[in-house]
Design a protein around this motif. Structure first.
Motif, mmCIF file in Angstrom:
data_model
loop_
_atom_site.group_PDB
_atom_site.id
_atom_site.type_symbol
_atom_site.label_atom_id
_atom_site.label_comp_id
_atom_site.label_asym_id
_atom_site.label_seq_id
_atom_site.Cartn_x
_atom_site.Cartn_y
_atom_site.Cartn_z
ATOM 1 N N GLY A 124 53.679 87.940 2.838
ATOM 2 C CA GLY A 124 53.961 87.982 4.056
ATOM 3 C C GLY A 124 52.710 88.110 5.353
ATOM 4 O O GLY A 124 53.070 87.517 6.548
ATOM 5 N N VAL A 125 51.946 88.229 5.092
ATOM 6 C CA VAL A 125 50.692 88.778 6.078
ATOM 7 C C VAL A 125 49.794 88.184 6.104
ATOM 8 O O VAL A 125 49.406 87.611 4.783
ATOM 9 C CB VAL A 125 50.140 90.416 5.690
ATOM 10 C CG1 VAL A 125 49.225 90.692 6.877
ATOM 11 C CG2 VAL A 125 51.356 91.645 5.616
ATOM 12 N N PRO A 126 49.641 87.190 6.981
ATOM 13 C CA PRO A 126 48.287 86.638 6.916
ATOM 14 C C PRO A 126 46.629 86.930 6.513
ATOM 15 O O PRO A 126 46.978 88.482 7.521
ATOM 16 C CB PRO A 126 48.524 85.277 8.167
ATOM 17 C CG PRO A 126 49.028 86.205 8.866
ATOM 18 C CD PRO A 126 50.542 87.412 8.125
ATOM 19 N N VAL A 127 45.804 86.434 6.457
ATOM 20 C CA VAL A 127 43.991 87.153 6.421
ATOM 21 C C VAL A 127 43.420 86.218 8.360
ATOM 22 O O VAL A 127 43.937 84.779 7.800
ATOM 23 C CB VAL A 127 43.996 86.402 5.418
ATOM 24 C CG1 VAL A 127 42.117 86.744 5.383
ATOM 25 C CG2 VAL A 127 44.398 86.802 4.033
ATOM 26 N N THR A 128 43.501 87.791 8.632
ATOM 27 C CA THR A 128 43.062 87.400 9.517
ATOM 28 C C THR A 128 40.993 86.924 10.099
ATOM 29 O O THR A 128 40.795 88.260 9.370
ATOM 30 C CB THR A 128 43.256 88.182 10.758
ATOM 31 O OG1 THR A 128 44.935 88.319 11.067
ATOM 32 C CG2 THR A 128 42.967 87.605 12.277
ATOM 33 N N LEU A 129 40.859 85.672 10.233
ATOM 34 C CA LEU A 129 39.328 85.982 10.112
ATOM 35 C C LEU A 129 38.828 86.073 11.562
ATOM 36 O O LEU A 129 38.939 84.885 12.595
ATOM 37 C CB LEU A 129 38.603 84.751 9.511
ATOM 38 C CG LEU A 129 39.388 83.763 8.150
ATOM 39 C CD1 LEU A 129 38.322 82.777 7.472
ATOM 40 C CD2 LEU A 129 38.925 85.737 6.923
ATOM 41 N N ALA A 130 37.677 87.017 11.860
ATOM 42 C CA ALA A 130 37.140 86.784 13.113
ATOM 43 C C ALA A 130 36.036 85.757 13.100
ATOM 44 O O ALA A 130 35.815 85.167 11.862
ATOM 45 C CB ALA A 130 36.703 88.511 13.448
ATOM 46 N N PRO A 131 35.372 85.441 14.190
ATOM 47 C CA PRO A 131 34.256 84.211 14.026
ATOM 48 C C PRO A 131 33.140 84.814 13.288
ATOM 49 O O PRO A 131 33.051 86.326 13.004
ATOM 50 C CB PRO A 131 33.843 84.785 15.356
ATOM 51 C CG PRO A 131 34.608 84.551 16.309
ATOM 52 C CD PRO A 131 35.693 85.939 15.235
ATOM 53 N N GLY A 132 32.231 84.216 12.202
ATOM 54 C CA GLY A 132 31.894 84.695 11.052
ATOM 55 C C GLY A 132 31.961 85.067 10.075
ATOM 56 O O GLY A 132 31.908 85.216 8.689
ATOM 57 N N GLU A 133 33.304 85.742 9.881
ATOM 58 C CA GLU A 133 33.993 86.280 8.747
ATOM 59 C C GLU A 133 34.608 85.172 7.684
ATOM 60 O O GLU A 133 34.759 83.672 7.996
ATOM 61 C CB GLU A 133 35.323 86.997 9.237
ATOM 62 C CG GLU A 133 34.283 88.285 9.490
ATOM 63 C CD GLU A 133 36.234 89.105 9.840
ATOM 64 O OE1 GLU A 133 35.114 90.711 10.754
ATOM 65 O OE2 GLU A 133 37.367 88.595 9.397
ATOM 66 N N GLU A 134 34.598 85.455 6.423
ATOM 67 C CA GLU A 134 35.076 84.383 5.281
ATOM 68 C C GLU A 134 36.035 85.013 4.485
ATOM 69 O O GLU A 134 36.573 86.232 4.624
ATOM 70 C CB GLU A 134 33.856 84.816 3.957
ATOM 71 C CG GLU A 134 32.284 84.472 4.827
ATOM 72 C CD GLU A 134 31.699 84.418 3.766
ATOM 73 O OE1 GLU A 134 31.459 84.655 2.610
ATOM 74 O OE2 GLU A 134 30.294 83.718 3.729
ATOM 75 N N ALA A 135 36.948 84.307 3.761
ATOM 76 C CA ALA A 135 38.309 84.201 3.185
ATOM 77 C C ALA A 135 37.523 83.522 2.489
ATOM 78 O O ALA A 135 37.323 82.611 1.618
ATOM 79 C CB ALA A 135 39.408 84.043 3.803
ATOM 80 N N TYR A 136 38.335 84.007 0.535
ATOM 81 C CA TYR A 136 38.372 83.582 -0.677
ATOM 82 C C TYR A 136 39.879 83.308 -1.456
ATOM 83 O O TYR A 136 40.627 83.443 -1.098
ATOM 84 C CB TYR A 136 37.221 83.913 -1.457
ATOM 85 C CG TYR A 136 36.145 84.564 -0.901
ATOM 86 C CD1 TYR A 136 34.826 84.050 -1.166
ATOM 87 C CD2 TYR A 136 36.080 85.951 -0.359
ATOM 88 C CE1 TYR A 136 33.819 84.813 -0.265
ATOM 89 C CE2 TYR A 136 35.232 86.681 0.504
ATOM 90 C CZ TYR A 136 33.913 85.852 0.690
ATOM 91 O OH TYR A 136 33.100 86.301 1.051
ATOM 92 N N ALA A 137 39.568 81.825 -2.189
ATOM 93 C CA ALA A 137 40.667 81.523 -3.022
ATOM 94 C C ALA A 137 40.106 81.015 -4.482
ATOM 95 O O ALA A 137 39.054 80.867 -4.690
ATOM 96 C CB ALA A 137 41.458 80.396 -2.616
ATOM 97 N N GLY A 138 40.863 82.323 -5.139
ATOM 98 C CA GLY A 138 40.368 81.840 -6.986
ATOM 99 C C GLY A 138 40.591 80.539 -7.129
ATOM 100 O O GLY A 138 42.076 79.840 -7.047
ATOM 101 N N LEU A 139 40.019 79.235 -8.199
ATOM 102 C CA LEU A 139 41.019 78.170 -8.647
ATOM 103 C C LEU A 139 40.321 77.832 -9.917
ATOM 104 O O LEU A 139 39.522 77.508 -10.413
ATOM 105 C CB LEU A 139 40.490 76.804 -7.167
ATOM 106 C CG LEU A 139 40.982 75.337 -8.221
ATOM 107 C CD1 LEU A 139 42.691 74.809 -7.892
ATOM 108 C CD2 LEU A 139 40.032 74.283 -7.327
ATOM 109 N N LEU A 140 42.023 77.364 -10.931
ATOM 110 C CA LEU A 140 41.872 77.349 -12.251
ATOM 111 C C LEU A 140 41.688 75.895 -12.367
ATOM 112 O O LEU A 140 42.400 75.096 -12.002
ATOM 113 C CB LEU A 140 42.730 78.117 -13.433
ATOM 114 C CG LEU A 140 42.608 77.378 -14.434
ATOM 115 C CD1 LEU A 140 41.480 78.113 -15.149
ATOM 116 C CD2 LEU A 140 43.590 78.261 -15.134
#
Length: 203
Positions: free
Chosen positions: A123-139
């Motif tokens: 229920g909590v979003p991932v907040t990205l500041a400028p320059g920050e990264e997020a990831y998701a794994g894909l099978l």
């Protein structure tokens, strides 16, 4: 997971997401594959984020402010069954990623199903500041008939379940052809690449 290889992969991903700021943003080619900004592979122009709505609120991330890449895991694998999707906030304001990416491989009829237990903070979003990264794994596939996929399309979810944020994004292919099927799975967004990969590497 081998920490030495993870460190090397992080360096490679960082190199693949180098952003040249000036008159726009340049897609840099590297071992991780090209970068997409603005929804089309190879698009060299990124649009700065506009207003974020009510004062103090964080706008959903959209294709207008994200750099996107896909890498094989491990980097020297031949079958490309496990991919790490990386997005970087190339805008000048914070933005939120909601739930998980809606990923479609090639002409597949369905988007990849989510691995429910991969949500680190339900229920909590991932907040990205400028320059920050997020990831998701894909099978990419499992033990069933496969089809050839020559494209990866990623759509972002909005604040409300079932809503969307921006237009679909064409993700640069890490290999020429992926061999996909309906067994494909994707994780929730996270800021820890190793966490995302843990849910797909054993499958």
């Amino acid at each position: 997971m081998n920490m030495k290889s993870l460190t090397g992969r992080r360096v490679a991903v960082a190199a693949g997401l180098v952003l040249a700021l000036g008159g726009g943003l340049s897609a840099q080619a590297s071992a991780t594959g090209p970068l997409t900004i603005g929804g089309k592979a190879g698009d060299a122009v990124a649009h700065r984020s506009g207003g974020s709505g009510a004062k103090g609120t964080v706008a959903p991330c959209s294709q207008e402010v994200l750099g996107v890449s896909a890498t094989k895991e491990p980097a020297d694998s031949e079958d490309a069954r496990h991919l790490l999707l990386t997005v970087q906030n190339a805008g000048d304001k914070k933005c939120n990623l909601y739930r998980y990416p809606l990923v479609r491989l090639g002409a597949g009829k369905n988007t990849a199903r989510v691995i429910e237990e991969s949500d680190p903070n339900p229920g909590v979003p991932v907040t990205l500041a400028p320059g920050e990264e997020a990831y998701a794994g894909l099978l990419v596939n499992g033990p069933m008939d496969e089809y050839e996929a020559k494209s990866i399309t990623l759509s972002l979810q909005g604040r409300k379940p079932g809503s969307s944020a921006g237009k679909p994004i064409d993700v640069p292919m890490p290999v020429e052809t992926l061999y996909a099927n309906d067994f494909q799975r994707v994780t929730y967004w996270t800021t820890a690449p190793g966490f995302a990969l843990d849910f797909i590497m054993s499958k």
